[in-house]
Motif scaffolding. Structure first.
Motif, PDB file in Angstrom:
ATOM      1  N   THR A  75       0.826  -1.215   0.000  1.00 35.84           N
ATOM      2  CA  THR A  75       0.000   0.000   0.000  1.00 35.84           C
ATOM      3  C   THR A  75       0.854   1.255   0.000  1.00 35.84           C
ATOM      4  OG1 THR A  75      -0.230  -0.205   2.390  1.00 35.84           O
ATOM      5  CG2 THR A  75      -2.046  -1.011   1.046  1.00 35.84           C
ATOM      6  N   PRO A  80      -4.028   2.757  -2.736  1.00 33.33           N
ATOM      7  CA  PRO A  80      -5.220   1.934  -2.540  1.00 33.33           C
ATOM      8  C   PRO A  80      -5.204   0.640  -3.359  1.00 33.33           C
ATOM      9  CG  PRO A  80      -5.822   4.213  -2.861  1.00 33.33           C
ATOM     10  CD  PRO A  80      -4.360   4.118  -3.133  1.00 33.33           C
ATOM     11  N   LEU A  83      -4.014  -2.670  -1.742  1.00 35.60           N
ATOM     12  CA  LEU A  83      -4.901  -3.495  -0.916  1.00 35.60           C
ATOM     13  C   LEU A  83      -5.259  -4.810  -1.607  1.00 35.60           C
ATOM     14  CD1 LEU A  83      -7.313  -0.830   0.572  1.00 35.60           C
ATOM     15  CD2 LEU A  83      -5.661  -2.209   1.809  1.00 35.60           C
ATOM     16  N   ALA A  94     -11.379   0.126  -3.298  1.00 40.09           N
ATOM     17  CA  ALA A  94     -10.661   1.278  -2.739  1.00 40.09           C
ATOM     18  C   ALA A  94     -10.046   2.128  -3.847  1.00 40.09           C
ATOM     19  CB  ALA A  94      -9.581   0.799  -1.779  1.00 40.09           C
ATOM     20  N   VAL A 117      -4.554   6.808   4.335  1.00 37.12           N
ATOM     21  CA  VAL A 117      -5.770   6.093   4.750  1.00 37.12           C
ATOM     22  C   VAL A 117      -5.728   4.651   4.237  1.00 37.12           C
ATOM     23  CG1 VAL A 117      -8.269   5.972   4.403  1.00 37.12           C
ATOM     24  CG2 VAL A 117      -7.203   8.139   5.005  1.00 37.12           C
ATOM     25  N   SER A 118      -5.269   4.464   3.016  1.00 38.62           N
ATOM     26  CA  SER A 118      -5.190   3.102   2.483  1.00 38.62           C
ATOM     27  C   SER A 118      -4.137   2.289   3.222  1.00 38.62           C
ATOM     28  CB  SER A 118      -4.896   3.127   0.981  1.00 38.62           C
ATOM     29  OG  SER A 118      -3.595   3.611   0.736  1.00 38.62           O
ATOM     30  N   LEU A 121      -5.765   1.286   6.423  1.00 39.78           N
ATOM     31  CA  LEU A 121      -6.792   0.300   6.086  1.00 39.78           C
ATOM     32  C   LEU A 121      -6.175  -1.065   5.806  1.00 39.78           C
ATOM     33  CD1 LEU A 121      -9.817  -0.034   5.663  1.00 39.78           C
ATOM     34  CD2 LEU A 121      -9.483   0.559   3.272  1.00 39.78           C
ATOM     35  N   SER A 122      -4.990  -1.088   5.191  1.00 41.52           N
ATOM     36  CA  SER A 122      -4.339  -2.376   4.933  1.00 41.52           C
ATOM     37  C   SER A 122      -3.987  -3.083   6.231  1.00 41.52           C
ATOM     38  CB  SER A 122      -3.100  -2.182   4.070  1.00 41.52           C
ATOM     39  OG  SER A 122      -2.048  -1.603   4.819  1.00 41.52           O
ATOM     40  N   LEU A 124      -5.580  -2.692   9.070  1.00 44.61           N
ATOM     41  CA  LEU A 124      -6.842  -3.129   9.674  1.00 44.61           C
ATOM     42  C   LEU A 124      -7.375  -4.382   8.998  1.00 44.61           C
ATOM     43  CD1 LEU A 124      -8.648   0.290  10.236  1.00 44.61           C
ATOM     44  CD2 LEU A 124      -7.576  -1.187  11.956  1.00 44.61           C
ATOM     45  N   VAL A 125      -7.280  -4.439   7.680  1.00 43.17           N
ATOM     46  CA  VAL A 125      -7.743  -5.632   6.960  1.00 43.17           C
ATOM     47  C   VAL A 125      -6.857  -6.818   7.306  1.00 43.17           C
ATOM     48  CG1 VAL A 125      -8.000  -6.658   4.670  1.00 43.17           C
ATOM     49  CG2 VAL A 125      -8.827  -4.354   5.096  1.00 43.17           C
TER      50      VAL A 125
END
Length: 134
Positions: A75, A80, A83, A94, A117-118, A121-122, A124-125
């Motif tokens: 990422t 995005p 991801l 994304a 943010v991405s 988010l990576s 978190l995923v």
């Protein structure tokens, strides 16, 4: 118009005589037909950790575990779209949302917000899907 029976011959078995222009097939029928490929087991990819035994089934190995460092590197490098390392559908969604935000914002400065943010988010995923069960 002629019907199919008049073109192909009637259903009673009458065939058109073979003329000199009709080629003859000289192939032979194989003595042994190749078997059907073995069936795949019904294991992990169907959310079941046990392998289903059965005739012609072979176990499918689990895919390698995803690492948080690799997810973060992907990422960082691709934004995005990185991801896709963790989730192909999530990465494409994304990326599409990011393109939409850049178009609506009218400036590429939105990337300065979308990129970090991405990256978060990576992680978190990965935390939800990539870690091995302990």
């Amino acid at each position: 118009m002629r019907g199919a029976e008049s073109v192909l011959g009637s259903a009673s078995g009458c065939r058109a005589p073979a003329g000199p222009a009709a080629p003859q097939a000289f192939g032979v029928r194989p003595k042994i037909f190749a078997p059907h490929p073995p069936l795949v087991s019904g294991g992990w990819y169907q959310c079941d950790d046990r392998e289903v035994a059965g005739p012609g089934r072979y176990p499918v190995p689990r895919p390698p575990e995803r690492s948080a460092l690799a997810a973060l590197l992907w990422t960082t490098a691709c934004g995005p779209l990185g991801l896709c390392y963790l989730s192909v559908a999530g990465g494409l969604i994304a990326a599409a949302v990011s393109v939409g935000v850049v178009i609506v914002a009218g400036t590429a400065a939105a990337v300065a917000v979308l990129w970090p943010v991405s990256m978060v988010l990576s992680l978190l995923v990965w935390h939800g899907t990539g870690r091995p069960a302990s």
